[in-house]
Motif scaffolding. Sequence first.
Motif, mmCIF file in Angstrom:
data_model
loop_
_atom_site.group_PDB
_atom_site.id
_atom_site.type_symbol
_atom_site.label_atom_id
_atom_site.label_comp_id
_atom_site.label_asym_id
_atom_site.label_seq_id
_atom_site.Cartn_x
_atom_site.Cartn_y
_atom_site.Cartn_z
ATOM 1 N N SER A 115 0.815 -1.220 0.000
ATOM 2 C CA SER A 115 0.000 0.000 0.000
ATOM 3 C C SER A 115 0.844 1.264 0.000
ATOM 4 C CB SER A 115 -0.967 0.000 1.189
ATOM 5 O OG SER A 115 -0.248 0.003 2.405
ATOM 6 N N ASN A 116 2.106 1.155 0.401
ATOM 7 C CA ASN A 116 2.972 2.339 0.363
ATOM 8 C C ASN A 116 4.134 2.173 -0.621
ATOM 9 O OD1 ASN A 116 4.410 0.511 2.039
ATOM 10 N ND2 ASN A 116 5.402 2.182 3.145
ATOM 11 N N ASP A 117 3.869 1.457 -1.703
ATOM 12 C CA ASP A 117 4.856 1.357 -2.780
ATOM 13 C C ASP A 117 4.819 2.687 -3.531
ATOM 14 O OD1 ASP A 117 6.211 0.888 -5.246
ATOM 15 O OD2 ASP A 117 5.776 -1.249 -5.091
ATOM 16 N N HIS A 118 5.901 3.417 -3.508
ATOM 17 C CA HIS A 118 5.952 4.716 -4.165
ATOM 18 C C HIS A 118 6.479 4.628 -5.594
ATOM 19 C CE1 HIS A 118 5.961 5.686 0.188
ATOM 20 N NE2 HIS A 118 5.015 6.497 -0.226
ATOM 21 N N VAL A 119 6.844 3.426 -6.020
ATOM 22 C CA VAL A 119 7.295 3.214 -7.385
ATOM 23 C C VAL A 119 6.098 2.814 -8.237
ATOM 24 C CG1 VAL A 119 8.867 1.902 -8.869
ATOM 25 C CG2 VAL A 119 9.606 2.593 -6.578
ATOM 26 N N PHE A 120 5.452 1.713 -7.851
ATOM 27 C CA PHE A 120 4.226 1.271 -8.529
ATOM 28 C C PHE A 120 3.118 1.279 -7.482
ATOM 29 C CE2 PHE A 120 7.698 -0.779 -10.904
ATOM 30 C CZ PHE A 120 7.519 -0.107 -12.098
ATOM 31 N N GLU A 121 2.443 2.399 -7.408
ATOM 32 C CA GLU A 121 1.406 2.600 -6.399
ATOM 33 C C GLU A 121 0.222 1.674 -6.644
ATOM 34 O OE1 GLU A 121 0.664 6.804 -6.616
ATOM 35 O OE2 GLU A 121 2.509 7.272 -5.534
ATOM 36 N N PRO A 122 -0.561 1.382 -5.598
ATOM 37 C CA PRO A 122 -1.699 0.478 -5.746
ATOM 38 C C PRO A 122 -2.650 0.849 -6.887
ATOM 39 C CG PRO A 122 -1.291 0.883 -3.429
ATOM 40 C CD PRO A 122 -0.369 1.797 -4.201
ATOM 41 N N LYS A 123 -2.861 2.129 -7.117
ATOM 42 C CA LYS A 123 -3.743 2.543 -8.219
ATOM 43 C C LYS A 123 -3.210 2.020 -9.552
ATOM 44 C CE LYS A 123 -5.596 6.753 -10.405
ATOM 45 N NZ LYS A 123 -5.146 6.512 -11.767
ATOM 46 N N MET A 124 -1.902 2.130 -9.753
ATOM 47 C CA MET A 124 -1.289 1.647 -10.990
ATOM 48 C C MET A 124 -1.344 0.126 -11.049
ATOM 49 S SD MET A 124 0.291 3.224 -13.570
ATOM 50 C CE MET A 124 -0.032 2.283 -15.019
ATOM 51 N N ALA A 125 -1.089 -0.546 -9.929
ATOM 52 C CA ALA A 125 -1.158 -2.009 -9.887
ATOM 53 C C ALA A 125 -2.549 -2.488 -10.296
ATOM 54 C CB ALA A 125 -0.809 -2.510 -8.487
ATOM 55 N N LYS A 126 -3.572 -1.779 -9.839
ATOM 56 C CA LYS A 126 -4.952 -2.146 -10.206
ATOM 57 C C LYS A 126 -5.188 -1.937 -11.700
ATOM 58 C CE LYS A 126 -6.662 -1.279 -5.584
ATOM 59 N NZ LYS A 126 -7.338 -0.359 -4.671
ATOM 60 N N GLU A 127 -4.583 -0.911 -12.267
ATOM 61 C CA GLU A 127 -4.696 -0.705 -13.718
ATOM 62 C C GLU A 127 -3.989 -1.821 -14.481
ATOM 63 O OE1 GLU A 127 -3.836 3.310 -15.124
ATOM 64 O OE2 GLU A 127 -4.473 4.097 -13.181
ATOM 65 N N GLY A 161 -5.885 -12.794 -19.069
ATOM 66 C CA GLY A 161 -4.963 -13.277 -18.046
ATOM 67 C C GLY A 161 -5.677 -13.569 -16.738
ATOM 68 N N ILE A 162 -5.040 -14.398 -15.913
ATOM 69 C CA ILE A 162 -5.599 -14.793 -14.620
ATOM 70 C C ILE A 162 -4.617 -14.362 -13.539
ATOM 71 C CG2 ILE A 162 -6.431 -16.711 -13.212
ATOM 72 C CD1 ILE A 162 -6.516 -18.313 -15.956
ATOM 73 N N ALA A 163 -5.029 -13.469 -12.676
ATOM 74 C CA ALA A 163 -4.132 -13.014 -11.603
ATOM 75 C C ALA A 163 -4.935 -12.585 -10.393
ATOM 76 C CB ALA A 163 -3.262 -11.856 -12.085
ATOM 77 N N ASP A 164 -4.333 -12.799 -9.238
ATOM 78 C CA ASP A 164 -4.876 -12.349 -7.972
ATOM 79 C C ASP A 164 -3.957 -11.231 -7.477
ATOM 80 O OD1 ASP A 164 -6.215 -12.160 -5.504
ATOM 81 O OD2 ASP A 164 -4.990 -13.740 -4.607
ATOM 82 N N LEU A 165 -4.508 -10.057 -7.310
ATOM 83 C CA LEU A 165 -3.736 -8.907 -6.828
ATOM 84 C C LEU A 165 -3.939 -8.765 -5.332
ATOM 85 C CD1 LEU A 165 -2.123 -6.236 -7.196
ATOM 86 C CD2 LEU A 165 -4.316 -5.143 -7.715
ATOM 87 N N TRP A 166 -2.837 -8.737 -4.605
ATOM 88 C CA TRP A 166 -2.903 -8.496 -3.166
ATOM 89 C C TRP A 166 -2.126 -7.228 -2.856
ATOM 90 C CZ3 TRP A 166 0.811 -10.086 1.032
ATOM 91 C CH2 TRP A 166 0.294 -9.785 2.297
ATOM 92 N N ILE A 167 -2.822 -6.258 -2.295
ATOM 93 C CA ILE A 167 -2.174 -5.040 -1.816
ATOM 94 C C ILE A 167 -1.858 -5.261 -0.343
ATOM 95 C CG2 ILE A 167 -2.324 -2.536 -1.510
ATOM 96 C CD1 ILE A 167 -2.412 -3.392 -4.460
ATOM 97 N N ALA A 168 -0.592 -5.500 -0.068
ATOM 98 C CA ALA A 168 -0.141 -5.768 1.298
ATOM 99 C C ALA A 168 -0.153 -4.479 2.111
ATOM 100 C CB ALA A 168 1.271 -6.346 1.261
ATOM 101 N N PRO A 169 -0.163 -4.614 3.434
ATOM 102 C CA PRO A 169 -0.092 -3.413 4.279
ATOM 103 C C PRO A 169 1.200 -2.637 4.036
ATOM 104 C CG PRO A 169 -0.352 -5.425 5.614
ATOM 105 C CD PRO A 169 -0.195 -5.852 4.194
ATOM 106 N N ALA A 170 1.205 -1.404 4.468
ATOM 107 C CA ALA A 170 2.403 -0.570 4.327
ATOM 108 C C ALA A 170 3.607 -1.296 4.916
ATOM 109 C CB ALA A 170 2.193 0.769 5.033
ATOM 110 N N PHE A 171 4.726 -1.186 4.219
ATOM 111 C CA PHE A 171 5.951 -1.846 4.664
ATOM 112 C C PHE A 171 7.045 -0.806 4.859
ATOM 113 C CE2 PHE A 171 10.031 -3.953 3.726
ATOM 114 C CZ PHE A 171 10.023 -4.860 4.769
ATOM 115 N N GLU A 172 7.496 -0.682 6.083
ATOM 116 C CA GLU A 172 8.550 0.262 6.447
ATOM 117 C C GLU A 172 8.298 1.617 5.782
ATOM 118 O OE1 GLU A 172 12.228 -1.862 5.652
ATOM 119 O OE2 GLU A 172 11.960 -3.103 7.444
ATOM 120 N N ASP A 173 9.349 2.266 5.293
ATOM 121 C CA ASP A 173 9.196 3.576 4.653
ATOM 122 C C ASP A 173 8.910 3.483 3.160
ATOM 123 O OD1 ASP A 173 9.690 4.870 7.054
ATOM 124 O OD2 ASP A 173 11.842 5.069 6.667
#
Length: 189
Positions: A128-140, A150-162
């Motif tokens: 959720s705090n990926d500043h390179v590929f943000e969750p909005k982009m991952a969803k796109e 394609g078949i994929a399961d997207l998991w947005i993990a909790p914020a990780f460190e900084d």
Amino acid sequence: GYAVAILERRGFGSSLEPFAEDSGECEKKNYKKAIAATDSDLEAAYYYFLTRRGVDKTKAVLVGHSAGGHAVIEFARTKPTGLRGVISFAGGRGIGDAGKICEPEKLLETFSGAGKTSRIPELWIYSSNDHVFEPKMAKEFLEVFTASGGIADLWIAPAFEDEGHNLFSLRGIPVWINRVQKYLADAFK
């Protein structure tokens, strides 16, 4: 019970080869050129690894992070023999200066193209705090990938460190291990 190989693509890590995945300037991205180089490296390593004694040629899983995460998604579209799973951590490429994605519409086209022939259920993990590929982009990425088949399961993990882009690390294992283990159990049913 797992045999593991770690591939350093040309120009990454301690590879002595020149960088092979250059996709050009930010305003003129040629992602297909970079993907072709990646596919070449992955194909050589993948099929070599399957020749090794003790490796089950019917139960392969590819895992990658960042450009490597994008690489395994792309390589799965080639329908490699024995591939049972793909795990992509923060998959994507094309980050230019100032941390912006270069020509994101072209990057989205690569995900759409991969979805057209990839039929392996994949697990995509972003933080959720990926500043390179943000969750909005991952969803796109997921939207265009699945819309083309394609078949994929997207998991947005909790914020990780900084910086959530670093989730695929030793420190990140406690965050994602259960999700990955469940995916692997399902892939090998």
